[in-house]
Design an enzyme around this catalytic site. Sequence first.
Site, PDB file in Angstrom:
ATOM      1  N   LYS A  46       0.579  43.051   2.836  1.00 24.54           N
ATOM      2  CA  LYS A  46       0.463  44.052   1.764  1.00 24.54           C
ATOM      3  C   LYS A  46       0.967  45.414   2.254  1.00 24.54           C
ATOM      4  O   LYS A  46       1.702  46.108   1.560  1.00 24.54           O
ATOM      5  CB  LYS A  46      -0.993  44.146   1.282  1.00 24.54           C
ATOM      6  CG  LYS A  46      -1.407  42.923   0.473  1.00 24.54           C
ATOM      7  CD  LYS A  46      -2.903  42.775   0.299  1.00 24.54           C
ATOM      8  CE  LYS A  46      -3.227  41.426  -0.368  1.00 24.54           C
ATOM      9  NZ  LYS A  46      -4.644  41.117  -0.463  1.00 24.54           N
ATOM     10  N   GLN A  61     -10.211  43.940   1.095  1.00 26.47           N
ATOM     11  CA  GLN A  61      -9.838  42.543   1.304  1.00 26.47           C
ATOM     12  C   GLN A  61     -11.080  41.651   1.295  1.00 26.47           C
ATOM     13  O   GLN A  61     -12.054  41.909   2.001  1.00 26.47           O
ATOM     14  CB  GLN A  61      -9.080  42.395   2.646  1.00 26.47           C
ATOM     15  CG  GLN A  61      -8.538  41.009   2.901  1.00 26.47           C
ATOM     16  CD  GLN A  61      -7.453  40.579   1.899  1.00 26.47           C
ATOM     17  OE1 GLN A  61      -6.596  41.363   1.509  1.00 26.47           O
ATOM     18  NE2 GLN A  61      -7.513  39.333   1.459  1.00 26.47           N
ATOM     19  N   ASP A 110      -6.782  45.939  -7.534  1.00 23.96           N
ATOM     20  CA  ASP A 110      -6.993  44.488  -7.468  1.00 23.96           C
ATOM     21  C   ASP A 110      -7.484  43.959  -8.812  1.00 23.96           C
ATOM     22  O   ASP A 110      -7.494  42.750  -9.041  1.00 23.96           O
ATOM     23  CB  ASP A 110      -8.043  44.166  -6.393  1.00 23.96           C
ATOM     24  CG  ASP A 110      -7.474  43.305  -5.288  1.00 23.96           C
ATOM     25  OD1 ASP A 110      -6.359  42.767  -5.475  1.00 23.96           O
ATOM     26  OD2 ASP A 110      -8.137  43.161  -4.245  1.00 23.96           O
TER      27      ASP A 110
END
Length: 295
Positions: free
Chosen positions: A54, A98, A121
């Site tokens: 990412k 994460q 997200d």
Amino acid sequence: MPATIISGVAVATAIRQEIAAEVAALKERHGLVPGLATILVGEDPASQSYVAAKNRTAHALGIHSEQITLPAATSEEELLRLVGQCNGNPAIHGILVQLPLPRHIDEAKVLFAIDPAKDVDGFHPVNAGKMMLGQRCFLPCTPNGIVELLLRAGIETAGAEVVVVGRSNIVGKPIANLLLQKRPGGDATVTVCHTRTRDMVAHTRRADILIVAAGVAKMIRADQIKEGAVVIDVGVNRIGQTASGKAILAGDVDFDDVLAKAGAITPVPGGVGPMTITMLMQNTLQAAKQAAGLL
Ligand code: NAP
């Protein structure tokens, strides 16, 4: 005739070029650089490699990225404090924590602490609720990536029988929801299967589009699909490693077995995976534009 292979790499590359051009234009015209903070707690190798990818992608597209790595023993309180700092940092437009988090940390609490305007997200309940209502919001990256892949591959979802295997909050439920929305890339008739589904194969065999996100290596074989079906394989399963220690990956679909019967199929790796990261970059760009009042 073997199935058409839908290359997530090719589609993702095209979208990344569009994002990079927009990021460059934002900088030139408005002096604005989109910023992404990635927070990794612990040393899970899969999570480490996802976060690294990412950050690499952000860098390549001109997006400012800050990787924050914390030890596995980090307290929930400490993590919440850090999320609060990122919420208040004007150089950071998107925050990604994460998952999974270590077991002593309440994941829902941490995701709820992220400012919904920085929730790139798309996991915050505000964004999940807006998605369900069909309102503008940050869409979760993997489901949004699948819809984008279907659209760009010219696969018609309107009226299609779509079967989703898996009902997680990250993939199964949101992809089912997006495909149900009244708009391009939606308008499908959706069935969701899970471990309590009585006769899963009866469902998968009638799918025009089969989306598999179960986390079980090669579980879908040719006799479980309809001739000519579009098969989207979300699964990423580590089934071994090479002599040099590199993970060998397999999807949830037995690719070689299904290839001759499907109409189109996404490979693993190189299918849904690159789309997920690309949608994260798109959301970060959207967050920066929104913060600057440009959307
Ligand atoms: P998850 O949270 O473990 O959920 C798996 C779902 O599949 C559950 O709903 C489960 O049903 C269902 N399931 C499992 N085995 C099944 C079976 N034999 N028959 C029917 N349903 C079954 O997994 P996830 O987070 O959604 O991820 C799924 C897979 O996608 C994983 O391999 C993951 O690594 C991969 N993934 C890839 C990306 C990407 O970018 N490519 C992103 C996210 C996830 P129950 O609810 O009844 O337990």
